[in-house]
Design an enzyme around this catalytic site. Structure first.
Site, PDB file in Angstrom:
ATOM      1  N   SER A 192     -43.849  18.521  30.307  1.00 21.56           N
ATOM      2  CA  SER A 192     -43.845  19.508  29.415  1.00 21.56           C
ATOM      3  C   SER A 192     -44.184  19.387  28.310  1.00 21.56           C
ATOM      4  O   SER A 192     -45.754  18.948  27.853  1.00 21.56           O
ATOM      5  CB  SER A 192     -41.980  19.259  29.475  1.00 21.56           C
ATOM      6  OG  SER A 192     -41.176  20.695  29.129  1.00 21.56           O
ATOM      7  N   HIS A 228     -44.926  24.492  33.194  1.00 14.07           N
ATOM      8  CA  HIS A 228     -43.388  25.329  33.842  1.00 14.07           C
ATOM      9  C   HIS A 228     -43.685  26.415  34.347  1.00 14.07           C
ATOM     10  O   HIS A 228     -43.169  27.724  34.290  1.00 14.07           O
ATOM     11  CB  HIS A 228     -42.488  25.028  33.589  1.00 14.07           C
ATOM     12  CG  HIS A 228     -41.595  24.227  32.383  1.00 14.07           C
ATOM     13  ND1 HIS A 228     -41.792  23.048  33.401  1.00 14.07           N
ATOM     14  CD2 HIS A 228     -41.233  23.542  31.423  1.00 14.07           C
ATOM     15  CE1 HIS A 228     -41.163  21.646  32.926  1.00 14.07           C
ATOM     16  NE2 HIS A 228     -40.581  21.845  31.398  1.00 14.07           N
TER      17      HIS A 228
END
Length: 301
Positions: A192, A228
Protein backbone atom coordinates in the site's frame (compact mmCIF):
# COMPACT_ATOMS: atom_id res chain seq x y z
CA UNK A 1 5.63 1.96 -20.91
CA UNK A 2 8.50 0.19 -19.16
CA UNK A 3 9.95 -2.27 -21.61
CA UNK A 4 8.57 -4.86 -24.03
CA UNK A 5 5.12 -5.95 -22.92
CA UNK A 6 4.84 -9.09 -25.04
CA UNK A 7 6.71 -10.99 -22.36
CA UNK A 8 3.83 -10.45 -19.95
CA UNK A 9 1.02 -11.59 -22.29
CA UNK A 10 -0.85 -8.34 -21.90
CA UNK A 11 -4.26 -7.26 -23.07
CA UNK A 12 -4.79 -3.59 -23.90
CA UNK A 13 -8.03 -1.86 -22.98
CA UNK A 14 -8.69 1.72 -24.07
CA UNK A 15 -10.65 3.53 -21.39
CA UNK A 16 -12.31 6.94 -21.45
CA UNK A 17 -13.10 8.65 -18.18
CA UNK A 18 -15.90 11.12 -17.54
CA UNK A 19 -13.94 13.95 -15.90
CA UNK A 20 -17.13 15.47 -14.54
CA UNK A 21 -17.45 12.52 -12.16
CA UNK A 22 -14.01 12.98 -10.64
CA UNK A 23 -14.04 14.91 -7.32
CA UNK A 24 -12.75 18.44 -7.55
CA UNK A 25 -9.15 18.76 -6.43
CA UNK A 26 -8.31 15.10 -6.96
CA UNK A 27 -6.04 15.89 -9.90
CA UNK A 28 -3.73 18.81 -10.59
CA UNK A 29 -2.38 19.66 -14.08
CA UNK A 30 1.31 20.44 -14.39
CA UNK A 31 2.21 24.08 -14.77
CA UNK A 32 5.18 23.38 -17.08
CA UNK A 33 3.46 20.92 -19.42
CA UNK A 34 5.61 17.92 -18.48
CA UNK A 35 4.10 14.51 -17.91
CA UNK A 36 4.08 13.89 -14.19
CA UNK A 37 3.91 15.80 -10.92
CA UNK A 38 5.81 19.11 -10.63
CA UNK A 39 9.45 18.76 -9.61
CA UNK A 40 9.33 15.01 -9.90
CA UNK A 41 12.71 13.39 -9.67
CA UNK A 42 14.30 11.94 -12.77
CA UNK A 43 15.36 8.31 -12.62
CA UNK A 44 19.00 8.20 -11.64
CA UNK A 45 19.75 4.57 -12.19
CA UNK A 46 19.96 2.40 -15.28
CA UNK A 47 18.00 -0.84 -15.39
CA UNK A 48 19.89 -3.73 -13.83
CA UNK A 49 20.12 -7.26 -15.10
CA UNK A 50 16.83 -9.15 -15.26
CA UNK A 51 18.35 -12.23 -13.59
CA UNK A 52 16.20 -13.54 -10.76
CA UNK A 53 19.10 -14.92 -8.76
CA UNK A 54 19.61 -13.57 -5.26
CA UNK A 55 22.01 -10.63 -5.70
CA UNK A 56 23.94 -11.27 -2.50
CA UNK A 57 24.64 -14.90 -3.44
CA UNK A 58 26.78 -13.68 -6.37
CA UNK A 59 30.18 -12.22 -5.40
CA UNK A 60 30.40 -8.54 -6.22
CA UNK A 61 26.75 -8.28 -7.25
CA UNK A 62 24.44 -5.56 -5.93
CA UNK A 63 21.17 -5.97 -7.82
CA UNK A 64 18.64 -3.27 -7.08
CA UNK A 65 15.26 -4.83 -6.30
CA UNK A 66 11.93 -3.43 -5.11
CA UNK A 67 8.77 -5.47 -4.50
CA UNK A 68 5.61 -3.34 -4.59
CA UNK A 69 2.62 -5.08 -2.98
CA UNK A 70 -0.85 -3.77 -3.85
CA UNK A 71 -2.47 -5.15 -0.71
CA UNK A 72 -2.32 -8.19 1.51
CA UNK A 73 0.21 -9.90 3.71
CA UNK A 74 0.40 -9.86 7.49
CA UNK A 75 -1.30 -6.44 7.72
CA UNK A 76 -4.46 -7.57 5.91
CA UNK A 77 -4.68 -11.35 6.18
CA UNK A 78 -5.57 -13.35 9.26
CA UNK A 79 -3.65 -16.44 8.19
CA UNK A 80 -0.01 -16.71 7.08
CA UNK A 81 0.25 -15.07 3.67
CA UNK A 82 2.13 -16.42 0.64
CA UNK A 83 3.55 -12.95 -0.03
CA UNK A 84 5.33 -12.81 3.32
CA UNK A 85 6.84 -16.24 2.64
CA UNK A 86 7.77 -15.05 -0.86
CA UNK A 87 9.60 -12.01 0.51
CA UNK A 88 11.69 -14.13 2.85
CA UNK A 89 12.53 -16.44 -0.04
CA UNK A 90 13.69 -13.53 -2.20
CA UNK A 91 16.50 -12.82 0.26
CA UNK A 92 18.06 -16.22 -0.43
CA UNK A 93 18.95 -16.54 3.26
CA UNK A 94 18.04 -19.27 5.73
CA UNK A 95 17.56 -16.66 8.47
CA UNK A 96 17.20 -13.29 6.76
CA UNK A 97 17.45 -10.00 8.59
CA UNK A 98 14.31 -7.99 7.87
CA UNK A 99 13.53 -4.54 9.25
CA UNK A 100 10.01 -3.10 9.34
CA UNK A 101 9.24 0.57 8.81
CA UNK A 102 5.78 1.34 10.16
CA UNK A 103 6.13 5.11 9.75
CA UNK A 104 3.00 5.40 7.54
CA UNK A 105 0.86 4.15 10.45
CA UNK A 106 2.65 6.27 13.05
CA UNK A 107 4.49 3.15 14.25
CA UNK A 108 1.22 1.63 15.46
CA UNK A 109 2.13 -0.97 18.11
CA UNK A 110 -0.37 -3.49 16.75
CA UNK A 111 1.34 -3.36 13.35
CA UNK A 112 4.77 -3.78 14.91
CA UNK A 113 3.59 -6.81 16.85
CA UNK A 114 1.97 -8.40 13.78
CA UNK A 115 5.15 -7.96 11.76
CA UNK A 116 7.40 -9.52 14.39
CA UNK A 117 4.99 -12.43 14.85
CA UNK A 118 4.55 -13.10 11.12
CA UNK A 119 8.17 -12.87 10.09
CA UNK A 120 9.47 -14.39 13.30
CA UNK A 121 7.39 -17.48 12.52
CA UNK A 122 9.04 -17.55 9.10
CA UNK A 123 12.45 -17.84 10.73
CA UNK A 124 13.58 -14.24 10.19
CA UNK A 125 15.74 -12.08 12.42
CA UNK A 126 13.30 -9.19 12.78
CA UNK A 127 13.71 -5.58 13.81
CA UNK A 128 11.88 -2.31 13.35
CA UNK A 129 12.74 1.38 13.11
CA UNK A 130 10.21 3.62 14.87
CA UNK A 131 10.20 7.40 14.99
CA UNK A 132 7.06 7.75 17.13
CA UNK A 133 7.64 5.13 19.87
CA UNK A 134 10.17 4.51 22.58
CA UNK A 135 12.68 1.85 21.53
CA UNK A 136 12.40 -1.69 22.84
CA UNK A 137 14.52 -4.82 22.51
CA UNK A 138 13.37 -5.29 18.90
CA UNK A 139 14.19 -1.74 17.75
CA UNK A 140 16.87 -0.25 15.60
CA UNK A 141 17.88 2.95 17.36
CA UNK A 142 17.18 6.21 15.56
CA UNK A 143 20.72 7.31 16.41
CA UNK A 144 22.21 4.36 14.49
CA UNK A 145 19.72 3.55 11.75
CA UNK A 146 21.97 4.00 8.72
CA UNK A 147 24.49 1.34 9.65
CA UNK A 148 21.81 -1.08 10.84
CA UNK A 149 19.61 -0.69 7.76
CA UNK A 150 22.55 -1.31 5.43
CA UNK A 151 23.10 -4.63 7.24
CA UNK A 152 19.59 -5.89 6.47
CA UNK A 153 18.65 -8.43 3.81
CA UNK A 154 15.27 -6.76 3.34
CA UNK A 155 13.41 -3.63 4.47
CA UNK A 156 9.61 -3.73 4.50
CA UNK A 157 7.41 -0.61 4.64
CA UNK A 158 3.84 -0.91 5.93
CA UNK A 159 0.63 0.84 4.96
CA UNK A 160 -0.87 4.09 6.17
CA UNK A 161 -0.35 7.74 5.28
CA UNK A 162 2.23 8.03 2.49
CA UNK A 163 2.52 11.82 2.64
CA UNK A 164 3.23 11.88 6.37
CA UNK A 165 5.74 9.05 6.15
CA UNK A 166 7.69 10.77 3.40
CA UNK A 167 7.85 13.98 5.41
CA UNK A 168 9.27 12.15 8.43
CA UNK A 169 11.79 10.24 6.35
CA UNK A 170 13.03 13.39 4.64
CA UNK A 171 13.35 15.20 7.95
CA UNK A 172 15.48 12.40 9.41
CA UNK A 173 17.43 11.70 6.21
CA UNK A 174 16.00 8.20 5.90
CA UNK A 175 15.10 8.81 2.24
CA UNK A 176 18.79 8.97 1.30
CA UNK A 177 19.60 5.88 3.39
CA UNK A 178 16.85 3.89 1.68
CA UNK A 179 18.31 4.83 -1.68
CA UNK A 180 21.74 3.76 -0.45
CA UNK A 181 20.36 0.45 0.79
CA UNK A 182 18.66 -0.15 -2.55
CA UNK A 183 21.90 0.53 -4.39
CA UNK A 184 23.81 -1.88 -2.15
CA UNK A 185 21.47 -4.80 -2.85
CA UNK A 186 19.10 -4.70 0.12
CA UNK A 187 15.65 -5.86 -1.01
CA UNK A 188 13.12 -3.04 -0.56
CA UNK A 189 9.47 -4.06 -0.24
CA UNK A 190 6.21 -2.64 1.00
CA UNK A 191 2.45 -2.80 0.89
CA UNK A 192 0.00 0.00 0.00
CA UNK A 193 1.77 3.20 1.13
CA UNK A 194 4.87 1.03 1.34
CA UNK A 195 4.49 0.21 -2.36
CA UNK A 196 3.74 3.73 -3.64
CA UNK A 197 6.57 5.39 -1.76
CA UNK A 198 9.29 4.03 -4.08
CA UNK A 199 7.88 5.61 -7.27
CA UNK A 200 8.04 9.11 -8.71
CA UNK A 201 4.37 9.55 -7.81
CA UNK A 202 1.60 7.74 -6.00
CA UNK A 203 -2.18 8.02 -6.13
CA UNK A 204 -3.11 8.43 -2.49
CA UNK A 205 -5.81 9.38 -0.02
CA UNK A 206 -3.14 10.75 2.36
CA UNK A 207 -4.61 14.24 2.15
CA UNK A 208 -7.51 13.11 4.37
CA UNK A 209 -10.31 13.85 1.94
CA UNK A 210 -12.71 11.78 -0.08
CA UNK A 211 -10.61 12.17 -3.23
CA UNK A 212 -7.45 10.38 -4.31
CA UNK A 213 -4.68 12.73 -5.39
CA UNK A 214 -1.20 12.41 -6.93
CA UNK A 215 1.73 12.74 -4.53
CA UNK A 216 5.44 13.16 -5.25
CA UNK A 217 7.30 10.18 -3.76
CA UNK A 218 10.92 8.99 -3.46
CA UNK A 219 11.53 8.57 -7.18
CA UNK A 220 13.60 5.39 -7.06
CA UNK A 221 11.26 3.85 -9.64
CA UNK A 222 9.94 5.70 -12.71
CA UNK A 223 6.29 6.60 -13.18
CA UNK A 224 3.34 6.44 -10.84
CA UNK A 225 1.76 3.76 -8.67
CA UNK A 226 -1.78 3.00 -7.52
CA UNK A 227 -2.62 0.27 -4.99
CA UNK A 228 -5.73 -1.67 -3.89
CA UNK A 229 -6.63 -1.06 -7.50
CA UNK A 230 -9.64 -3.29 -8.20
CA UNK A 231 -11.09 -2.99 -4.70
CA UNK A 232 -12.31 0.58 -5.27
CA UNK A 233 -13.61 1.83 -8.63
CA UNK A 234 -12.74 5.42 -7.67
CA UNK A 235 -9.04 4.57 -7.77
CA UNK A 236 -9.22 3.49 -11.41
CA UNK A 237 -11.43 6.44 -12.35
CA UNK A 238 -9.19 8.97 -10.63
CA UNK A 239 -5.95 7.48 -11.96
CA UNK A 240 -7.22 7.62 -15.53
CA UNK A 241 -8.48 11.16 -15.07
CA UNK A 242 -5.15 12.24 -13.60
CA UNK A 243 -3.33 10.78 -16.58
CA UNK A 244 -5.64 12.56 -18.99
CA UNK A 245 -4.76 15.88 -17.34
CA UNK A 246 -1.07 14.94 -17.14
CA UNK A 247 -1.10 15.11 -13.35
CA UNK A 248 0.56 11.72 -12.99
CA UNK A 249 2.83 9.83 -15.38
CA UNK A 250 2.38 6.37 -16.87
CA UNK A 251 1.73 4.13 -13.89
CA UNK A 252 1.62 0.65 -12.47
CA UNK A 253 -1.69 -0.18 -10.75
CA UNK A 254 -1.65 -3.17 -8.42
CA UNK A 255 -4.58 -5.17 -7.08
CA UNK A 256 -4.90 -6.53 -3.58
CA UNK A 257 -3.17 -9.93 -3.37
CA UNK A 258 -0.74 -9.07 -6.16
CA UNK A 259 2.78 -7.65 -6.24
CA UNK A 260 5.26 -6.39 -8.82
CA UNK A 261 9.00 -7.03 -8.66
CA UNK A 262 11.30 -4.42 -10.16
CA UNK A 263 14.91 -5.22 -10.95
CA UNK A 264 16.73 -1.97 -11.46
CA UNK A 265 13.97 0.27 -12.74
CA UNK A 266 12.22 -2.31 -14.94
CA UNK A 267 9.39 -4.74 -14.21
CA UNK A 268 10.78 -8.23 -13.74
CA UNK A 269 7.78 -10.30 -12.59
CA UNK A 270 4.23 -9.97 -11.33
CA UNK A 271 3.04 -12.41 -8.66
CA UNK A 272 -0.43 -13.13 -7.29
CA UNK A 273 -1.87 -15.30 -4.55
CA UNK A 274 -5.56 -14.92 -5.34
CA UNK A 275 -7.39 -15.73 -8.57
CA UNK A 276 -8.04 -12.65 -10.69
CA UNK A 277 -5.56 -10.39 -8.91
CA UNK A 278 -2.80 -8.86 -11.02
CA UNK A 279 -1.20 -5.54 -11.97
CA UNK A 280 -1.85 -3.14 -14.83
CA UNK A 281 0.19 -0.61 -16.72
CA UNK A 282 -1.71 2.54 -17.60
CA UNK A 283 -0.77 5.43 -19.84
CA UNK A 284 -2.52 8.12 -21.82
CA UNK A 285 -2.26 8.31 -25.60
CA UNK A 286 -4.16 10.89 -27.59
CA UNK A 287 -6.50 11.63 -24.72
CA UNK A 288 -7.40 7.96 -24.24
CA UNK A 289 -6.13 5.93 -21.29
CA UNK A 290 -4.75 2.53 -22.24
CA UNK A 291 -4.82 -0.03 -19.45
CA UNK A 292 -2.68 -3.13 -19.88
CA UNK A 293 -3.27 -6.20 -17.70
CA UNK A 294 -0.07 -8.12 -16.92
CA UNK A 295 0.16 -11.89 -16.54
CA UNK A 296 0.83 -12.91 -12.95
CA UNK A 297 2.66 -15.93 -11.59
CA UNK A 298 0.68 -17.68 -8.85
CA UNK A 299 2.62 -18.13 -5.60
CA UNK A 300 -0.13 -19.60 -3.39
CA UNK A 301 0.84 -23.20 -4.11
Amino acid sequence: MYGPMAAFGYVERPVRVDLSRVPEGSVRPLSDGRLGPPNRRQSRNQAASSSRDNPRSTPGASMQRILAVGGGGFMMEDTPSPIDRHITGLTGKARPRICYLATPSGDLPAHLDKFHAAYGDLGCETSHLAFFRQPDARSILVSDFRARLLEQDAIFVGGGNTKSALAVWREWGLDTVLKEAWGSGVLLAGMSAGAMCWFEAGLTDSFWGSAYRPLDCLGLLPGGCAVHYSSDSKRRETLHAAQQTRSIPSSIAIDDFAAVMYVGTSINTVVSWRTGSTAYQTYCKGGTVIETALSAKQINV
